[in-house]
Design an enzyme around this catalytic site. Structure first.
Site, PDB file in Angstrom:
ATOM      1  CG  HIS A 148     -14.008 -11.113  73.118  1.00 46.78           C
ATOM      2  ND1 HIS A 148     -15.124 -10.100  72.583  1.00 46.78           N
ATOM      3  CD2 HIS A 148     -14.889 -12.223  73.367  1.00 46.78           C
ATOM      4  CE1 HIS A 148     -16.133 -10.825  72.308  1.00 46.78           C
ATOM      5  NE2 HIS A 148     -16.318 -12.158  73.311  1.00 46.78           N
ATOM      6  CB  SER A 204     -19.295 -11.634  74.104  1.00 48.54           C
ATOM      7  OG  SER A 204     -18.723 -12.064  73.014  1.00 48.54           O
TER       8      SER A 204
HETATM    9  C1  GCU Z   1     -18.115 -16.291  69.190  1.00 49.52           C
HETATM   10  C2  GCU Z   1     -18.863 -15.235  68.282  1.00 49.52           C
HETATM   11  C3  GCU Z   1     -19.333 -13.908  68.602  1.00 49.52           C
HETATM   12  C4  GCU Z   1     -19.693 -13.619  70.215  1.00 49.52           C
HETATM   13  C5  GCU Z   1     -18.690 -14.430  71.062  1.00 49.52           C
HETATM   14  C6  GCU Z   1     -19.056 -14.374  72.284  1.00 49.52           C
HETATM   15  O1  GCU Z   1     -16.761 -15.417  69.023  1.00 49.52           O
HETATM   16  O2  GCU Z   1     -18.581 -15.391  67.032  1.00 49.52           O
HETATM   17  O3  GCU Z   1     -20.119 -13.147  68.053  1.00 49.52           O
HETATM   18  O4  GCU Z   1     -19.916 -12.313  70.432  1.00 49.52           O
HETATM   19  O5  GCU Z   1     -18.594 -15.798  70.601  1.00 49.52           O
HETATM   20  O6  GCU Z   1     -20.354 -14.575  72.821  1.00 49.52           O
HETATM   21  O7  GCU Z   1     -18.321 -14.954  73.249  1.00 49.52           O
END
Ligand code: GCU
Length: 416
Positions: free
Chosen positions: A393, A252
């Site tokens: 995710h 992420s």
């Molecule tokens: C949010 C953000 C993303 C990121 C994510 C994370 O969703 O919008 O860009 O990758 O957090 O780090 O969990």
């Protein structure tokens, strides 16, 4: 009215291919003055530095050079960890010359062997103690994002934090496969909230009178990546670690960070991005899921201020993220998506690897060996690899199985 309608439309996230705007990607193999890049040396001496500088200036911001000397202290060590299968090391790395300055606490689990081990270096979100319930791990002392379930209250760690994220960290399996795991809390480098860069590492590098980074100076992602390089300084000096086989991995926002660390620090032998999305592996020009405007609005501290110019104006940016992947070449790089993580634009992540491939080929190594986006759960583990799994995710044990298989093939040289 028309303008506000346009804005409302622009602000709505795109979730269908039909709505993806038409775009032309900047060519990694054409220099800014139009010269075609036709040899490995032209890439290495000319185009690569040019692209790196553009990403520094326009996207992540330039970080200061490495300190001349790093000092570190082993704070805890055991040769009998994880039920006897591993060595555990905890080391505090002083990030600046100021003894009261920020300290990066690195936790390592290493297989018991006389040889230096290939190692995954990965930042974590909730402190080292969150990755395993091993009671010997120091609890993080600094600011953490509140999360009752994970055991963070009033921004402080409680005992409940121990092992709270362990589903993401199959430490025993990693060690049993002959790999070391080194991890550190990203907030040790810069706490992840927008405070105008008053805490964390940034202020230690301000010129006299400076109160925040200039528009082309490092945001938080660049700071976290810089911290990974400081961990690398230490790992290189540790005889238990094979400094030529350190694989940087991140999930992420920390996947964005691992890519930027891999781009700026060629000592990382391989780079793995998990669900990194916008500002990571995904092409910005597609605007699918999270857009540049959205990310700059929700997280004003992640990128440098110059990046704000490209809010709803991605086509004006001289670079796009396939060129970031190209900066890893010829090193192994694995881009990982999740079907349920549409916010991160899996197809845009695949396309980045696809369009980075010609750079690998120019350098005489294998690029991504598929032209088409592979189906879920069918990893393409070529030197430039891509995998999309089902589910959300997150980081799953089978993701790690793939990272290890990828590292076996391209870093360690083990065959199946
Ligand atoms: C949010 C953000 C993303 C990121 C994510 C994370 O969703 O919008 O860009 O990758 O957090 O780090 O969990």
């Amino acid at each position: 009215v028309a303008t506000s309608m346009l804005h409302a439309q622009q602000n709505k996230a795109i979730y269908s291919e039909a709505e993806v705007p038409e775009y032309t990607l900047p060519d990694p193999l054409v220099a800014e003055d139009g010269t075609k890049i036709e040899s490995a040396s032209q890439w290495t001496e000319r185009r690569r530095p040019e692209l790196l500088e553009l990403f520094e200036k326009e996207v992540y911001g330039k970080a200061p050079p490495a300190p001349e000397k790093i000092s570190y202290e082993v704070t805890e060590s055991s040769d009998d960890a994880l039920g006897g299968i591993a060595r555990r090391r905890q080391v505090a790395i002083q990030l600046t010359d100021d003894p009261k300055g920020p300290v990066l606490n690195v936790l390592m689990y290493l297989p018991k062997t006389d040889k230096p081990v290939p190692t995954f270096m990965t930042l974590n979100f909730y402190g080292n103690a969150s990755i395993n319930s091993d009671p010997a791990i120091h609890l993080p002392e600094g600011w953490l994002r509140n999360n009752k379930e994970k055991g963070v209250e009033d921004h402080k760690a409680t005992e409940k934090l121990r092992g709270a994220s362990e589903a993401r960290w199959p430490v025993e399996t990693i060690v049993k496969n002959g790999y070391g795991l080194a991890t550190a809390y990203y907030g040790d480098i810069d706490p992840d909230y927008d405070d105008g860069f008053q805490n964390g590492i940034h202020p230690y590098f301000y010129e006299e009178g400076q109160t925040k980074p200039k528009p082309d100076q490092w945001g938080s992602i660049a700071a976290w990546a810089w911290g990974l390089s400081r961990a690398m300084d230490y790992l290189e000096e540790n005889p238990e670690i094979d400094g030529e086989k350190v694989i940087v991995m991140g999930h992420s926002r920390l996947g964005k960070t691992s890519l930027w660390a891999g781009a700026t620090d060629p000592r990382f032998a391989a780079v793995i991005s998990n669900n990194s999305g916008c500002g990571g592996a995904a092409l910005s020009r597609r605007r699918f899921g999270e857009s540049v405007k959205r990310i700059n609005t929700s997280f004003p501290h992640w990128f440098c201020d110059n990046f704000v110019q490209y809010n709803h104006n991605e086509d004006a940016c001289p670079v796009d993220q396939h060129q970031l992947i190209a900066l890893m070449a010829p090193r192994p790089c694995l881009v990982c998506s999740a079907e349920g993580d549409r916010w991160a634009d899996p197809r845009g992540e695949f396309l980045s690897a696809h369009y980075a491939s010609p750079v690998y080929e120019l350098l005489g190594v294998e690029g991504l060996t598929t032209e088409k986006m592979p189906p879920v759960e069918q990893p393409v583990l070529s030197r430039l690899g891509y995998v999309i799994r089902t589910e959300e995710h997150n980081v799953k044990p089978r993701d790690w199985d793939r990272y290890m298989k990828f590292a076996d093939a391209h870093v360690v040289g083990k065959k199946d």
